[in-house]
Design an enzyme around this catalytic site. Sequence first.
Site, PDB file in Angstrom:
ATOM      1  N   GLU A  79      35.595 -17.289 -15.459  1.00 25.74           N
ATOM      2  CA  GLU A  79      34.913 -16.716 -16.624  1.00 25.74           C
ATOM      3  C   GLU A  79      34.268 -15.367 -16.306  1.00 25.74           C
ATOM      4  O   GLU A  79      33.392 -14.915 -17.055  1.00 25.74           O
ATOM      5  CB  GLU A  79      33.853 -17.691 -17.174  1.00 25.74           C
ATOM      6  CG  GLU A  79      34.357 -19.084 -17.515  1.00 25.74           C
ATOM      7  CD  GLU A  79      35.392 -19.133 -18.634  1.00 25.74           C
ATOM      8  OE1 GLU A  79      35.788 -18.070 -19.139  1.00 25.74           O
ATOM      9  OE2 GLU A  79      35.807 -20.252 -18.983  1.00 25.74           O
ATOM     10  N   GLU A 130       8.661 -24.977 -30.842  1.00 25.04           N
ATOM     11  CA  GLU A 130       8.766 -23.806 -29.957  1.00 25.04           C
ATOM     12  C   GLU A 130      10.042 -22.982 -30.178  1.00 25.04           C
ATOM     13  O   GLU A 130      10.112 -21.836 -29.728  1.00 25.04           O
ATOM     14  CB  GLU A 130       8.722 -24.264 -28.499  1.00 25.04           C
ATOM     15  CG  GLU A 130       9.898 -25.163 -28.153  1.00 25.04           C
ATOM     16  CD  GLU A 130      10.065 -25.403 -26.647  1.00 25.04           C
ATOM     17  OE1 GLU A 130      10.692 -26.406 -26.312  1.00 25.04           O
ATOM     18  OE2 GLU A 130       9.606 -24.595 -25.842  1.00 25.04           O
TER      19      GLU A 130
HETATM   20  P1  13P Z   1      35.165 -21.971 -13.146  1.00 24.67           P
HETATM   21  O1  13P Z   1      35.316 -23.151 -12.196  1.00 24.67           O
HETATM   22  O2  13P Z   1      36.327 -21.017 -13.016  1.00 24.67           O
HETATM   23  O3  13P Z   1      33.827 -21.306 -12.996  1.00 24.67           O
HETATM   24  O4  13P Z   1      35.269 -22.537 -14.627  1.00 24.67           O
HETATM   25  C1  13P Z   1      34.371 -23.501 -15.090  1.00 24.67           C
HETATM   26  C2  13P Z   1      34.160 -23.440 -16.555  1.00 24.67           C
HETATM   27  O5  13P Z   1      33.127 -23.875 -17.035  1.00 24.67           O
HETATM   28  C3  13P Z   1      35.187 -22.822 -17.408  1.00 24.67           C
HETATM   29  O6  13P Z   1      34.677 -22.486 -18.659  1.00 24.67           O
HETATM   30 ZN    ZN Z   2      33.031 -23.865 -19.251  1.00 22.31          ZN
END
Ligand code: 13P
Ligand code: ZN
Length: 271
Positions: A116, A169
């Site tokens: 990501e 909150e």
């Molecule tokens: P990564 O293991 O590449 O960080 O991906 C995890 C995830 O949450 C994908 O959206």
């Molecule tokens: Zn994710």
Amino acid sequence: MKNILEAPFVEEMKKITANMYRLGWDERNGGNISYMLDEKEVAEYLDLNNVIRTIPTGFGAKELIGKIFIVTGTGKYFKNVEYDPENNLGIIRIAEDGKTAELLWGYADGGKFTSELPAHLMSHISRLSVDPENRVVIHSHPTNTLAMNYVHELDEKKFTHTLWEMCTECIVVFPDGVGVLPWMLCGTNEIGEATAEKMKEFRLVIWAMHGIYGAGKNLDEAFGLIETVEKAAQIYMLTSHLPRINTIKDKDMQILAEAFGVEYRKDFLNL
Ligand code: 13P
Ligand code: ZN
């Protein structure tokens, strides 16, 4: 040179990933974090001329050239970061071409940054354009937030309004509201661009039926935003199937926002 394993930013990453894992938000390799570091601070621990390897990012981020980030690794489990930071985390610098990451430390088993990274770096660019103090982007899969995606309309105004109604909150903590993206394929430049577009307006962005992004000037702030949404979503999931007898009224929320002096999305209230 000081020991990188004792650096405060490595310690912070160990603590927050362990905490998020234990909250049940980051199963398996779910979730990822990017945290922009101060070059001078990093130089106390690492030789900044020693690039271990270079890794293409697959997109351009010229606004971030020379910036250094500590980033969770792809496929790595949050639960393991505290025990083995060198394999599960990496410190990268965006190279002069804006498209390459220079690995300065970590991903020791040959791994690389989260899939990501586009959403993270593009979100950093967006947040920095509106808040020069922004340093952190967190992505997570918090349980109740995700559950709420299945039973609540995915409309930004309605979603934010419901969250604001769930805890007193909320409007104070995230007066800017929550952006919502429809379900999209994750790990792509497209979802990165869509997230970054929302991040110009919101510090919180829901990825429908997937999870949430939060941004802030430090790990606490980004985490605290997600934590507050998750708490509100939990109250919603505990009560939405029951008759509602009481609620926080829009007028109450306006009084709250004004008492705390926060700039809130007036168009998200029905006054
Ligand atoms: P990564 O293991 O590449 O960080 O991906 C995890 C995830 O949450 C994908 O959206
Ligand atoms: Zn994710």
